[in-house]
Every structure is written in C-alpha cells, then in structure tokens.
Design a protein around this motif. Structure first.
Motif, short mmCIF file in Angstrom:
data_model
loop_
_atom_site.label_atom_id
_atom_site.label_comp_id
_atom_site.label_asym_id
_atom_site.label_seq_id
_atom_site.Cartn_x
_atom_site.Cartn_y
_atom_site.Cartn_z
N VAL A 107 0.82 -1.75 -0.03
CA VAL A 107 -0.26 -0.21 0.08
C VAL A 107 0.67 0.80 -0.13
O VAL A 107 0.55 1.59 -1.15
CB VAL A 107 -1.09 0.29 0.95
CG1 VAL A 107 -2.04 1.49 1.23
CG2 VAL A 107 -1.94 -0.84 1.12
N LEU A 108 2.04 1.15 0.81
CA LEU A 108 2.82 2.51 1.07
C LEU A 108 3.47 2.96 -0.44
O LEU A 108 3.26 3.91 -0.80
CB LEU A 108 3.63 2.02 2.33
CG LEU A 108 3.22 2.25 3.39
CD1 LEU A 108 4.50 1.99 4.52
CD2 LEU A 108 2.38 4.10 4.21
N THR A 109 3.81 2.02 -1.38
CA THR A 109 4.98 1.41 -2.78
C THR A 109 3.71 2.74 -3.62
O THR A 109 4.11 3.42 -3.97
CB THR A 109 5.15 0.34 -3.14
OG1 THR A 109 5.92 -0.59 -2.14
CG2 THR A 109 5.88 1.04 -4.41
N GLN A 110 2.11 2.02 -3.78
CA GLN A 110 1.89 2.52 -4.41
C GLN A 110 1.27 4.08 -3.99
O GLN A 110 0.58 5.03 -4.82
CB GLN A 110 -0.38 1.40 -4.24
CG GLN A 110 0.89 0.91 -4.60
CD GLN A 110 0.47 0.53 -6.40
OE1 GLN A 110 0.51 1.24 -7.23
NE2 GLN A 110 2.10 -0.60 -6.74
N ILE A 111 1.48 4.84 -2.90
CA ILE A 111 1.06 5.68 -1.83
C ILE A 111 2.05 6.72 -2.76
O ILE A 111 2.20 7.88 -3.06
CB ILE A 111 0.84 5.92 -0.68
CG1 ILE A 111 -0.21 5.14 0.08
CG2 ILE A 111 1.01 7.70 0.04
CD1 ILE A 111 -1.22 5.45 1.22
N SER A 112 3.25 6.17 -2.07
CA SER A 112 4.55 6.90 -3.21
C SER A 112 3.89 7.09 -4.92
O SER A 112 4.63 7.85 -5.09
CB SER A 112 5.78 5.70 -3.31
OG SER A 112 7.03 6.73 -3.47
N ALA A 113 3.75 6.42 -5.11
CA ALA A 113 3.31 6.15 -7.07
C ALA A 113 3.01 7.41 -7.29
O ALA A 113 2.94 8.11 -8.21
CB ALA A 113 3.46 5.03 -7.76
N VAL A 114 1.71 7.55 -6.35
CA VAL A 114 0.37 8.63 -6.49
C VAL A 114 1.41 9.70 -5.94
O VAL A 114 0.83 10.35 -7.10
CB VAL A 114 -0.54 8.20 -5.59
CG1 VAL A 114 -1.41 9.70 -5.52
CG2 VAL A 114 -1.50 6.83 -6.16
N ASN A 115 2.23 10.23 -5.06
CA ASN A 115 2.38 10.95 -4.56
C ASN A 115 3.94 11.58 -6.00
O ASN A 115 3.69 12.73 -5.66
CB ASN A 115 4.00 10.99 -3.48
CG ASN A 115 3.01 11.25 -2.15
OD1 ASN A 115 1.41 11.53 -2.34
ND2 ASN A 115 3.13 10.05 -1.05
N SER A 116 4.36 10.71 -6.41
CA SER A 116 5.41 11.42 -7.23
C SER A 116 4.66 11.84 -9.02
O SER A 116 4.53 12.48 -9.36
CB SER A 116 5.95 9.76 -8.11
OG SER A 116 6.85 9.79 -7.01
N ALA A 117 3.94 10.83 -9.29
CA ALA A 117 2.31 10.97 -10.14
C ALA A 117 1.94 12.61 -10.04
O ALA A 117 2.00 13.76 -10.85
CB ALA A 117 1.36 9.77 -10.60
N LEU A 118 1.59 13.25 -8.57
CA LEU A 118 0.94 14.20 -8.43
C LEU A 118 2.15 15.43 -8.83
O LEU A 118 2.42 16.48 -8.64
CB LEU A 118 0.16 14.31 -7.19
CG LEU A 118 -1.21 13.79 -6.88
CD1 LEU A 118 -1.77 13.73 -5.77
CD2 LEU A 118 -1.61 14.46 -8.05
#
Length: 103
Positions: A48-59
C-alpha cells in the motif's frame, strides 16, 4: 484580479496540454481508487505504501509540469509587461514553489 477565465483572455500556460494533464490526473485518480481497494482487501502495508509513493510521485510530476508552464507563460508574459502584475506573478510563483517544496 482572479484566475477566472475571461472572454478574449489569453489561455493559461497549460492550455495547449490540458488534455494530457487531465489524462494524467485521471490515471492518478484510478491509482487512488486502487489504494482504497487495497486497504479494503487488507493488502500488505508495504505494498500500500509503495502505491501511495507512486501516486505522490505522479502528482508531483503534474505539479512540476504546471509550474513550468506557469513560469514559461504567465510569469514570462507578466515580466515582459512589467509593473505590479510582474511582481504579483513572481510572488505567486515563489509561493507555489515553496508549497511544492514543503510537500
């Protein structure tokens, strides 16, 4: 003065790439829904944290693109015109950069 669209006003700096930004944000929206589903399904916390990191990077990527467009279009135009509008646009850009650095 607001950033509301005005008839006969010049488009925003991002306007030529608006669909690209919208597409990227729809992708982020899907990623966030996926994270919510991962939580509902009790997935492993590191995943889950990995996916949150990916979203943060995309934003962050979208934000930096918009900032670049703002600097290249709105700020450049205001500086060329000079006066209080130039100072306002530079202050806005500085504040936007400060918010991005804090996040």
């Amino acid at each position: 003065m607001t950033d509301e669209p005005v008839e006969n006003a010049a488009p925003h700096g991002y306007s030529p790439h608006k669909e690209n930004y919208a597409k990227r944000l729809r992708r982020v929206e899907g990623q966030v829904r996926g994270i919510a589903k991962m939580i509902e399904e009790d997935k492993y916390c590191i995943d889950v944290l990995t996916q949150i990191s990916a979203v943060n990077s995309a934003l962050q990527s979208v934000a930096l693109g918009l900032l670049d467009e703002h600097l290249g279009h709105c700020v450049t135009h205001a500086v060329a015109e000079g006066g209080p509008e130039a100072e306002k646009k530079l202050a806005e850009a500085s504040a936007a950069i400060a918010r991005l650095v804090k996040s």
